[in-house]
Enzyme design. Structure first.
Site, mmCIF file in Angstrom:
data_model
loop_
_atom_site.group_PDB
_atom_site.id
_atom_site.type_symbol
_atom_site.label_atom_id
_atom_site.label_comp_id
_atom_site.label_asym_id
_atom_site.label_seq_id
_atom_site.Cartn_x
_atom_site.Cartn_y
_atom_site.Cartn_z
ATOM 1 N N SER A 57 -1.197 6.878 -5.822
ATOM 2 C CA SER A 57 -1.126 6.968 -4.371
ATOM 3 C C SER A 57 -0.243 8.139 -3.921
ATOM 4 C CB SER A 57 -0.644 5.628 -3.800
ATOM 5 O OG SER A 57 -0.907 5.518 -2.427
ATOM 6 N N ASP A 184 -6.664 2.400 -3.390
ATOM 7 C CA ASP A 184 -5.317 2.848 -3.758
ATOM 8 C C ASP A 184 -4.911 2.462 -5.187
ATOM 9 O OD1 ASP A 184 -2.231 2.619 -3.777
ATOM 10 O OD2 ASP A 184 -2.644 3.660 -1.903
#
Length: 294
Positions: A57, A184
């Site tokens: 991320s 993510d």
């Protein structure tokens, strides 16, 4: 640094000799991920260039900057001159091209923002389009939504890998990568230090997930509750991973005072976590000393 990428210990305490290689794992955390910048600056000040970087991320975004050759100071300057300024953020969003920001971003509904378009507006030019053009090997972690497992990207489109790794479900649309639906990377592997085992002699993991903070008697609002629950889940994941095997150095900058979406508070996040520099330098020196005694 010698031709093999190994550093010389003359960069630390004036000593000389072969230095162990270092791997750096940068974790997920949204705006809290700006705390990675002082970590990179500390390595720069020590003359330490990682043999490999892994990121999830926000850690993938910051890691891509470092792997591209940007120094910690350059990343700091870029962040503060772009994301850290409300007027610049607004101008870049409006410059995406379509007639309205709604079209460019994919709509204003929660979870429907188009991350690809946003990354186009904000990633520095120093980051290349392909993994092959990076100066440091980079592993980017994403989560295969239907496959229910992590995916490690190491080749091909760097831009697509960053988008997949950063597609926070509560904010962005999922990203299609390799015919799969990705979200993510922090959902499955918040601090991917395990992917550096055997790659470097000393592995550093940086956890910027943090956790919810507030008055014990005060109920969080809907958005804070959503992100806070995600943080608790990721911290549970990290705790289990640490029991199974920890990195040589594990850093947890204090980021709880900031929300996941506090991107306009970039300066405050960076400045409030400056103390991690001294912690890293002290622990890395100790690990190097231990390594040399073997």
């Amino acid at each position: 640094m010698n031709d093999t990428g190994a550093l010389t210990i003359s960069t630390i305490d004036g000593r000389s000799g072969a230095m162990p290689t270092v791997g750096l794992a940068l974790g997920a955390g949204g705006a809290r991920g700006f705390a990675h910048i002082p970590v990179i600056e500390a390595l720069d000040e020590l003359g330490v260039r990682p043999a490999a970087i892994a990121g999830s991320s926000m850690g993938a975004i910051i890691g891509a900057g470092m792997a591209s050759g940007m120094t910690g100071a350059e990343i700091r300057e870029y962040v503060l001159e772009t994301i850290g300024k409300r007027s610049i953020v607004a101008n870049r969003l409006w410059s995406l091209g379509p007639a309205t920001m709604r079209d460019a971003l994919g709509g204003f509904r929660l979870g429907q923002f188009n991350l690809h378009r946003i990354l186009e507006a904000f990633l520095p030019d120093a980051i290349p389009a392909d993994f092959a053009d990076l100066g440091i090997p980079l592993k980017i972690v994403a989560t295969d939504y239907y496959g229910q497992h992590e995916v490690v990207c190491e080749e091909g489109s760097l831009f697509d890998a960053i988008a997949a790794s950063s597609a926070l479900p509560a904010l962005f649309m999922p990203v299609h990568l390799g015919g799969r639906v990705m979200i993510d990377g922090g959902i499955f592997n918040p601090v991917p230090y395990d992917h550096l085992n055997g790659v470097a002699d000393i592995v550093i993991g940086v956890d910027v997930v943090g956790g919810p903070e507030g008055e014990a008697s005060q109920s969080p609002n809907r958005i804070d509750s959503l992100f806070g629950a995600s943080q608790l889940m990721m911290q549970s994941n990290i705790a289990l991973k640490l029991k199974l095997g920890s990195p040589d150095i594990f850093l947890r900058p204090n980021v709880n005072a900031f929300r996941v979406l506090d991107f306009l508070k970039a300066r405050q996040v960076i400045e409030s976590t400056e103390g991690v520099k001294d912690v890293l330098k002290r622990e890395l020196n100790a690990r190097i000393e231990d390594f040399l005694r073997r």
